[in-house]
Design a protein around this motif. Structure first.
Motif, PDB file in Angstrom:
ATOM      1  N   LYS A  81      42.120  33.559  44.508  1.00  0.00           N
ATOM      2  CA  LYS A  81      42.911  32.524  43.738  1.00  0.00           C
ATOM      3  C   LYS A  81      42.173  32.517  42.464  1.00  0.00           C
ATOM      4  CE  LYS A  81      44.414  29.489  47.402  1.00  0.00           C
ATOM      5  NZ  LYS A  81      44.560  28.178  47.867  1.00  0.00           N
ATOM      6  N   ARG A  82      41.030  32.531  42.191  1.00  0.00           N
ATOM      7  CA  ARG A  82      40.195  32.928  40.991  1.00  0.00           C
ATOM      8  C   ARG A  82      38.988  33.557  41.079  1.00  0.00           C
ATOM      9  NH1 ARG A  82      38.316  26.972  38.825  1.00  0.00           N
ATOM     10  NH2 ARG A  82      40.801  26.531  38.527  1.00  0.00           N
ATOM     11  N   ILE A  83      38.852  34.332  40.231  1.00  0.00           N
ATOM     12  CA  ILE A  83      37.709  34.957  39.992  1.00  0.00           C
ATOM     13  C   ILE A  83      36.976  35.192  38.753  1.00  0.00           C
ATOM     14  CG2 ILE A  83      38.865  37.196  41.425  1.00  0.00           C
ATOM     15  CD1 ILE A  83      39.298  38.835  38.918  1.00  0.00           C
ATOM     16  N   VAL A  84      35.618  35.643  38.660  1.00  0.00           N
ATOM     17  CA  VAL A  84      34.860  35.726  37.480  1.00  0.00           C
ATOM     18  C   VAL A  84      34.646  36.895  37.340  1.00  0.00           C
ATOM     19  CG1 VAL A  84      32.764  34.934  36.134  1.00  0.00           C
ATOM     20  CG2 VAL A  84      34.044  33.265  37.641  1.00  0.00           C
ATOM     21  N   ILE A  85      34.788  37.594  36.130  1.00  0.00           N
ATOM     22  CA  ILE A  85      34.486  39.139  35.961  1.00  0.00           C
ATOM     23  C   ILE A  85      33.173  39.108  34.682  1.00  0.00           C
ATOM     24  CG2 ILE A  85      36.358  39.369  34.212  1.00  0.00           C
ATOM     25  CD1 ILE A  85      36.167  42.246  35.025  1.00  0.00           C
ATOM     26  N   LYS A  86      32.074  39.514  34.835  1.00  0.00           N
ATOM     27  CA  LYS A  86      30.896  39.664  33.891  1.00  0.00           C
ATOM     28  C   LYS A  86      30.864  41.241  33.217  1.00  0.00           C
ATOM     29  CE  LYS A  86      26.586  40.557  32.376  1.00  0.00           C
ATOM     30  NZ  LYS A  86      26.055  41.861  32.088  1.00  0.00           N
ATOM     31  N   ILE A  91      46.235  35.325  39.931  1.00  0.00           N
ATOM     32  CA  ILE A  91      44.977  35.284  40.120  1.00  0.00           C
ATOM     33  C   ILE A  91      44.550  34.861  39.009  1.00  0.00           C
ATOM     34  CG2 ILE A  91      42.598  36.438  40.778  1.00  0.00           C
ATOM     35  CD1 ILE A  91      44.430  38.370  42.269  1.00  0.00           C
ATOM     36  N   GLU A  92      43.611  33.618  38.700  1.00  0.00           N
ATOM     37  CA  GLU A  92      42.913  33.020  37.487  1.00  0.00           C
ATOM     38  C   GLU A  92      41.788  33.766  37.515  1.00  0.00           C
ATOM     39  OE1 GLU A  92      44.617  28.195  38.393  1.00  0.00           O
ATOM     40  OE2 GLU A  92      42.681  29.087  39.091  1.00  0.00           O
ATOM     41  N   VAL A  93      41.681  33.955  35.967  1.00  0.00           N
ATOM     42  CA  VAL A  93      40.212  34.645  35.577  1.00  0.00           C
ATOM     43  C   VAL A  93      39.401  34.174  34.609  1.00  0.00           C
ATOM     44  CG1 VAL A  93      39.486  36.974  34.597  1.00  0.00           C
ATOM     45  CG2 VAL A  93      41.838  36.976  35.954  1.00  0.00           C
ATOM     46  N   VAL A  94      38.114  34.183  35.077  1.00  0.00           N
ATOM     47  CA  VAL A  94      37.260  33.668  33.986  1.00  0.00           C
ATOM     48  C   VAL A  94      36.322  34.872  33.495  1.00  0.00           C
ATOM     49  CG1 VAL A  94      35.134  32.032  33.660  1.00  0.00           C
ATOM     50  CG2 VAL A  94      37.222  31.282  35.090  1.00  0.00           C
ATOM     51  N   LEU A  95      36.006  34.893  32.407  1.00  0.00           N
ATOM     52  CA  LEU A  95      35.447  36.202  31.648  1.00  0.00           C
ATOM     53  C   LEU A  95      34.038  35.660  31.296  1.00  0.00           C
ATOM     54  CD1 LEU A  95      35.171  39.288  30.847  1.00  0.00           C
ATOM     55  CD2 LEU A  95      36.321  38.499  28.693  1.00  0.00           C
ATOM     56  N   ASP A 130      34.110  27.437  41.292  1.00  0.00           N
ATOM     57  CA  ASP A 130      34.652  27.515  42.587  1.00  0.00           C
ATOM     58  C   ASP A 130      35.269  28.902  42.850  1.00  0.00           C
ATOM     59  OD1 ASP A 130      34.591  26.928  45.526  1.00  0.00           O
ATOM     60  OD2 ASP A 130      36.352  25.757  45.301  1.00  0.00           O
ATOM     61  N   ALA A 131      34.702  30.045  42.284  1.00  0.00           N
ATOM     62  CA  ALA A 131      35.576  31.141  42.311  1.00  0.00           C
ATOM     63  C   ALA A 131      35.506  31.820  43.780  1.00  0.00           C
ATOM     64  CB  ALA A 131      35.053  32.260  41.199  1.00  0.00           C
ATOM     65  N   ASP A 132      36.362  32.732  43.945  1.00  0.00           N
ATOM     66  CA  ASP A 132      36.553  33.225  45.376  1.00  0.00           C
ATOM     67  C   ASP A 132      35.862  34.707  45.047  1.00  0.00           C
ATOM     68  OD1 ASP A 132      38.584  31.787  46.677  1.00  0.00           O
ATOM     69  OD2 ASP A 132      39.835  32.191  45.182  1.00  0.00           O
ATOM     70  N   ALA A 133      35.899  35.240  43.914  1.00  0.00           N
ATOM     71  CA  ALA A 133      35.219  36.741  43.739  1.00  0.00           C
ATOM     72  C   ALA A 133      34.268  36.566  42.496  1.00  0.00           C
ATOM     73  CB  ALA A 133      36.107  37.611  43.894  1.00  0.00           C
TER      74      ALA A 133
END
Length: 367
Positions: free
Chosen positions: A7-12, A45-49, A158-161
């Motif tokens: 549902k939510r991921i963080v990509i670095k 999918i929600e994304v945080v960068l 509270d990211a999933d990945a």
């Protein structure tokens, strides 16, 4: 691997992707990442960068060859606007800048505020772009690398990945830049010293993190139940494979029984401002669920801290037992510890309350 539940991921994304030629920002490698983010959003999918790169982006604007700390802070200030502008032009939707220091994350009230802000942004269809605030950070305030920052952000929101972009395909059993027979580790279920021993230094000369910080980030994330991947961010194939449900790099599998949110924050984000050295009786009390932990067993108090600060609890032999929120200041605890009659501590706490309470303790693996 199952991706449908994300549902939510963080990509670095690191500095070497942002400014590979050390001559300002380049969209060369960022296009693939931007396309991946767009396709994730199309899938719901929600994304945080989390994006490094402000210092690298601003370096070309300064003539000084010696990178003193004031110069690096100035580079970060100038480069941050260029970096955000570069990302912003790659999207046809709104982006938002979030600059953090470790002080923002280790303070519980500000940590919750960060989480709330990210929630509201993604709920509104806005892409949060997070970076450490290098312009104002000091040694006491900084996280130091965006790998660990990305794990803290992933836990906070509270990211999933968590997807960490590297300059290699993942974690190898030895440095692939130096050894032709290096083997890529497909998946890791337990992070121990042997995993850290495989990590070399940073390969890129424009970044601050290496494989070690990526493993540290993975350890933080998986303990919160977050799927974590180290992938090659320089190739579009990595992102295509992720979207197809395949593992393009190294997959760190989340703990089956992750820490609860508050315990994870206490363990991995909140910095200890001091130490309480305790005897073996205190060690035994830690395992008794529901017991209020008292200070009668305190041998020594190290450091200066206030009420509400996080402290490290350890034995006299150096064994780390727990991190906890102190209900007393170091000044008062020193006074209690110096009393010859240990009954004084119990009588004092009967009136004022326990020094440490179970709900604000994170028990550590003894080390």
């Amino acid at each position: 691997m199952e991706r449908n539940n994300w549902k939510r991921i963080v990509i670095k994304c690191g500095s070497a992707l942002i400014a590979p030629e050390k001559n300002g920002c380049s969209s060369h490698y960022l296009l693939s990442i931007a396309h991946f983010i767009l396709r994730c959003r199309e899938k719901g999918i929600e994304v945080v960068l989390v994006s490094s790169g402000s210092v690298a982006a601003g370096a070309h604007l300064f003539a000084e060859q010696e990178r003193t700390l004031p110069i690096k802070k100035a580079m970060a200030a100038a480069g941050q606007t260029e970096m955000i502008a570069t990302w912003d032009k790659l999207f046809d939707f709104a982006t938002a800048q979030i600059l953090l220091t470790h002080a923002d994350l280790r303070d519980r009230e500000r940590y919750v505020s960060v989480r709330t802000t990210i929630d509201k942004l993604v709920e509104s269809g806005i892409l949060p772009i997070v970076n450490e605030n290098d312009t104002i950070t000091t040694d006491k305030l900084k996280v130091g690398d965006n790998d660990n920052l990305s794990a803290m952000v992933a836990a906070a929101c509270d990211a999933d990945a968590l997807i960490i972009c590297s300059d290699v395909d993942g974690l190898y059993d030895k440095n692939p830049h130096k050894h032709d027979d290096a083997k890529l580790l497909d998946s890791i279920t337990h992070i121990d010293q042997s995993i850290y021993d495989m990590a070399g230094g940073a390969v890129s000369d424009v970044g601050t993190g290496g494989m070690k910080t990526k493993i540290q980030a993975a350890e933080k994330a998986v303990s919160h139940g977050i799927d974590t991947f180290i992938i090659n961010g320089f190739t579009e194939l990595s992102f295509n494979q992720l979207l197809a449900g395949n593992n393009p790099g190294t997959h760190f599998k989340p703990h089956a029984a992750p820490m609860n949110e508050h315990q994870h924050w206490m363990t991995h984000t909140s910095n200890a401002q001091g130490e309480l050295v305790v005897d073996d009786d205190f060690d035994s009390a830690l395992t008794e669920e529901g017991e209020e932990l008292t200070g009668a067993s305190i041998i020594e108090v190290n450091g200066q801290f206030n009420v509400g600060d996080t402290v490290l609890v350890r034995k006299d032999d150096g064994t780390k037992l727990a991190k906890a929120k102190s209900n007393y200041s170091s000044c008062l605890l020193n006074f209690i510890a110096e009393q010859p009659d240990k009954k004084f501590a119990d009588d004092f706490q009967d009136t004022t309350g326990p020094i440490l309470s179970v709900k604000n303790i994170a028990i550590l693996e003894k080390q």
